[in-house]
Design an enzyme around this catalytic site. Structure first.
Site, PDB file in Angstrom:
ATOM      1  N   HIS A   1      24.709  33.078   8.366  1.00  0.00           N
ATOM      2  CA  HIS A   1      25.614  31.944   8.181  1.00  0.00           C
ATOM      3  C   HIS A   1      27.012  32.241   8.724  1.00  0.00           C
ATOM      4  O   HIS A   1      27.673  31.360   9.274  1.00  0.00           O
ATOM      5  CB  HIS A   1      25.685  31.594   6.694  1.00  0.00           C
ATOM      6  CG  HIS A   1      26.308  30.269   6.410  1.00  0.00           C
ATOM      7  ND1 HIS A   1      25.693  29.075   6.718  1.00  0.00           N
ATOM      8  CD2 HIS A   1      27.501  29.938   5.850  1.00  0.00           C
ATOM      9  CE1 HIS A   1      26.478  28.073   6.359  1.00  0.00           C
ATOM     10  NE2 HIS A   1      27.581  28.569   5.834  1.00  0.00           N
TER      11      HIS A   1
ATOM     12  N   HIS B   1      24.980  21.622   5.516  1.00  0.00           N
ATOM     13  CA  HIS B   1      24.972  22.046   4.112  1.00  0.00           C
ATOM     14  C   HIS B   1      23.576  21.803   3.564  1.00  0.00           C
ATOM     15  O   HIS B   1      23.376  21.158   2.531  1.00  0.00           O
ATOM     16  CB  HIS B   1      26.046  21.305   3.308  1.00  0.00           C
ATOM     17  CG  HIS B   1      26.996  22.248   2.626  1.00  0.00           C
ATOM     18  ND1 HIS B   1      27.456  22.082   1.352  1.00  0.00           N
ATOM     19  CD2 HIS B   1      27.563  23.406   3.062  1.00  0.00           C
ATOM     20  CE1 HIS B   1      28.269  23.073   1.022  1.00  0.00           C
ATOM     21  NE2 HIS B   1      28.348  23.887   2.045  1.00  0.00           N
TER      22      HIS B   1
END
Length: 742
Positions: A47, A94
């Site tokens: 990430h 998300h």
């Protein structure tokens, strides 16, 4: 509280490999302590570090055109639009948080992307999104869908930014793992931009905004693994958003940037303080010494590990110009926000943190960050076996449906085609009064105040195409998003992307990823739309399935004259309807196959980037020359669906049409083909001959289909549906599935 002893087993629990743990020990010249291990684990997660994707991402065109900063250099892309203004824009995912906590997962996704925009010094003027869910027949999907939409709407509405566009698709592959991609767009004067940098030894470092709690700890690591039954236990990894605090943070931030009191500023997103301190330091070839005792906390007894890794929302790190820290503190106090000096910039390149008079962190900032010491991998690739099998599908064995009207009605009312009004009516699309064209058209159009210019923005991506042919899918995602902004009268300038894929350690997934990225690069070079930045989201898998490979493109276009703004709806009875471009009867991966036959077969449609570019250039020229009353691209559902949408998109003033579509071999293939590079336009009858001549001069194929008018859509004598019936099919499907009345 005594910290655990750091071992290889503990490092593996943190998501690091044995090789990575050994690298850390080697580079530090010692075993990291527990807090340092936590920092490495989040900063070296996929990430934050993009370790499995950056080698491919760097093949994309990342500079040129009107870009003011290269891709990845700042919190968001920055594009010059003239008159002293620039546009900051970016898209991010998300997905994992939204899978376990849909409301807060989606809300904090919006909050994070907005902070990326205003830390550039830009005032957000628009938000968009791209959403993917499983079948709406599934109760859990409806729960996720409702929560995500409400989270996006509540955060954006309370913050005061219009949500002006997006896309929503439904497919079984997203059942366990929905995709929630949020995009934001802002305007900034070119002489008032800010940078995410730390430099100047002795300059104060401040934390501003909300206090720090335990929410979101290891959120970055959570986003770097597959969804599983254990994911439900990771709800604490989902942050909690406060849009009212963020609104105050926006105003205070823009004030200190405008007054030129700061050196740099960065949002505390994934990995929190760890990320902002290390990335800002490394960018400025500097270090940072911070005291965690100075960080405002909302919970007692927090450890250094928790403070460094917390992803509490609405926080930012500011490097002030020495001597201006008091003015910054006063400004944030005026907006009723925390603002504390927690340290200073150093020259040694070390991230140095102490807590309770103990040294807790001493790591070279370079070793932590993407582009520095973070690992870079090129994974094994293998072409998936299903692709050749899908491409060899024999379409001749598909029966020609007896009732084409029935087929059309099924496609037109499928959730993938039907109006998403149920979604966007929950969003305030008009706040700030910049919105000229809102949700429901080809692209949203936002006025740049104090100018005669507007921005056209669009998110786009067809995952079925990418599943069947990832390189074509990547090209088409860029081409279609460009075509959408062109249909609005805008010249495409640049893209941001969100690349949603499965586990990169699986060779078939990584091959698909590299092919899709290559396709995006090919198209961006063809259209001169460089990539300003974006996001890679891997591990979109569950024990049951992996999502379709889903590259989402956020396209920015510029309209130089407000008079050139164009929309999809038919404007007048008696206008002549034309198709720009040619049909090849391509139904591979089409909505027709999916919604009527429940099949995903064949190859994605072909795309000739040069032809596409010429058609887009021609349309812009025709709009500027005053020929075009409406324009709408042909996409999911083919030309029959595109025509029906043109009839009723403006449902307050629907206008019918009577058309004759050329049939090459089969009526169903011709009506529902998804051949690319096609646009439906209407031209005033008194300009039709001139328009045809103009197209001939430019060597652009146009086909006269019919005329607008009447109270129904009539196609080839096989479809005759009243406007009222079209509206019922189009606008009632999703509310019906969600058990709401329109």
């Amino acid at each position: 509280m005594k910290e655990p002893e750091v071992t290889l087993e503990l490092a593996i629990e943190h998501g690091l490999t044995e090789e990575e743990f050994n690298w850390i020990c080697e580079r530090l010249g010692r075993t990291p302590n527990y807090t340092e291990l936590g920092i490495f684990s989040v900063m070296w997660s996929e990430h934050c570090s993009y370790k499995n994707s950056i080698a491919q991402i760097k093949t994309l065109p990342r500079s040129g055109g009107r870009l003011l900063v290269g891709a990845g250099e700042e919190n968001a892309g920055l594009v010059d639009i003239g008159d002293g203004y620039a546009v900051a824009f970016k898209i991010e995912s998300h997905n994992h948080p939204s899978a376990v906590e849909p409301y807060q997962g989606a809300a904090t996704g919006v909050g994070g992307i907005l902070r990326d925009i205003f830390t550039m010094g830009a005032r957000p003027i628009a938000a968009l999104n791209s959403l993917r869910f499983g079948s709406l027949d599934d109760p859990h999907t409806r729960y996720l869908f409702e929560g995500v939409v409400k989270g996006i709407g509540d955060y954006g509405n309370a913050f005061g930014v219009p949500t002006v566009g997006g896309e929503v698709y439904f497919d079984k592959s997203y059942t366990d793992n929905p995709l929630v991609n949020a995009m934001a767009v802002g305007i900034v004067r070119t002489d008032r931009t800010a940078s995410a940098i730390a430099k100047g030894a002795g300059n104060p470092v401040l934390i501003v905004g909300s206090s720090t709690g335990r929410d979101g700890i290891h959120g970055a690591t959570f986003a770097s693994e597959e969804i599983s039954e254990k994911s439900e236990s990771k709800r604490p990894s989902v942050q909690v958003g406060d849009p009212f605090t963020e609104k105050l943070l926006l105003e205070a931030t823009l004030e200190i940037i405008k007054n030129d009191w700061i050196v740099g500023i960065q949002d505390m997103g994934a990995a929190g303080i760890s990320c902002s301190t290390s990335e800002m330091s490394e960018k400025g070839n500097a270090g940072m010494k911070i005291n965690l005792d100075k960080v405002p906390l909302r919970e007692k007894g927090m450890s250094a590990y928790e403070i460094m890794l917390s992803e509490s929302q609405e926080r930012m790190l500011v490097v002030a110009k020495k001597g201006y820290e008091d003015k910054i503190i006063e400004t944030f106090a005026k907006w009723d926000l925390h603002c504390e000096v927690i340290g200073e910039v150093t020259e040694d390149g070390i991230l140095d943190a102490e807590y309770g008079n103990d040294e807790k962190v001493k790591i070279p900032a370079f070793e932590l960050v993407l582009g520095g010491g973070a690992p870079v991998y090129i994974r094994e690739t293998k072409k998936p076996g299903y692709i050749d099998e899908k491409h060899s599908y024999d379409f001749s064995k598909l029966p020609v449906p007896e009732d084409i009207r029935k087929v059309f009605e099924k496609i037109f009312s499928s959730p993938n085609v039907a109006s998403k009004r149920w979604v966007y009516e929950q969003y305030d699309s008009m706040v700030r009064t910049n919105t000229i064209v809102g949700p429901g058209s080809d692209a949203a159009v936002i006025w740049v105040k104090e100018t005669n210019k507007a921005l056209a923005v669009k998110t786009d991506g067809n995952a079925r195409y990418t599943y069947l042919n990832p390189r074509k899918g990547g090209k088409i995602a860029v081409a279609e998003s460009a075509r959408n902004v062109v249909c609005s009268g805008a010249l495409p300038l640049a893209i941001t992307n969100c690349l949603n894929f499965g586990n990169p350690y699986k060779p078939e997934v990584y091959w698909t990823f590299t092919e899709a990225v290559a396709g995006i690069g090919d198209a961006c070079r063809a259209f001169d739309t460089p990539v300003t930045g974006g996001n890679v989201s891997f591990y979109n898998e569950s024990p049951n399935t992996a999502v379709y490979p889903t590259p989402v493109i956020g396209m920015l276009g510029l309209i130089e004259k407000l008079d050139n703004i164009t929309t999809a709806d038919f404007k007048n009875a008696g206008d002549v309807i034309y198709q720009i471009g040619e049909d090849k009867e391509e139904v591979g991966g089409s909505e027709y196959l999916y919604s009527y036959f429940d099949l995903v077969e064949g190859d994605a449609p072909d795309i000739d980037l040069e032809k596409e570019k010429n058609i887009q250039k021609f349309l812009l020229s025709a709009i500027d020359s005053g020929f075009i009353n409406s324009a709408h691209d042909v996409s999911e559902g083919g030309i029959a669906v595109a025509l029906a949408e043109c009839c009723i998109i403006n449902d307050e003033k629907p206008i019918g049409a009577k058309v004759e579509i050329p049939v090459k071999s089969r009526i169903d293939f011709s009506l529902f083909s998804e051949t690319q590079s096609r646009i439906i336009v209407t031209v005033p009858a008194n300009k039709a001959n001139q328009f045809e001549k103009y197209a001939g001069e430019k060597n652009i194929p146009v086909v006269k289909l019919g005329t607008t008018g009447g109270d129904s859509l009539k196609i080839n004598g096989v479809i005759d549906v009243s406007l009222e019936k079209l509206k019922e099919l189009y606008y009632n499907t999703i509310p019906g599935k969600m058990q709401y009345a329109v």
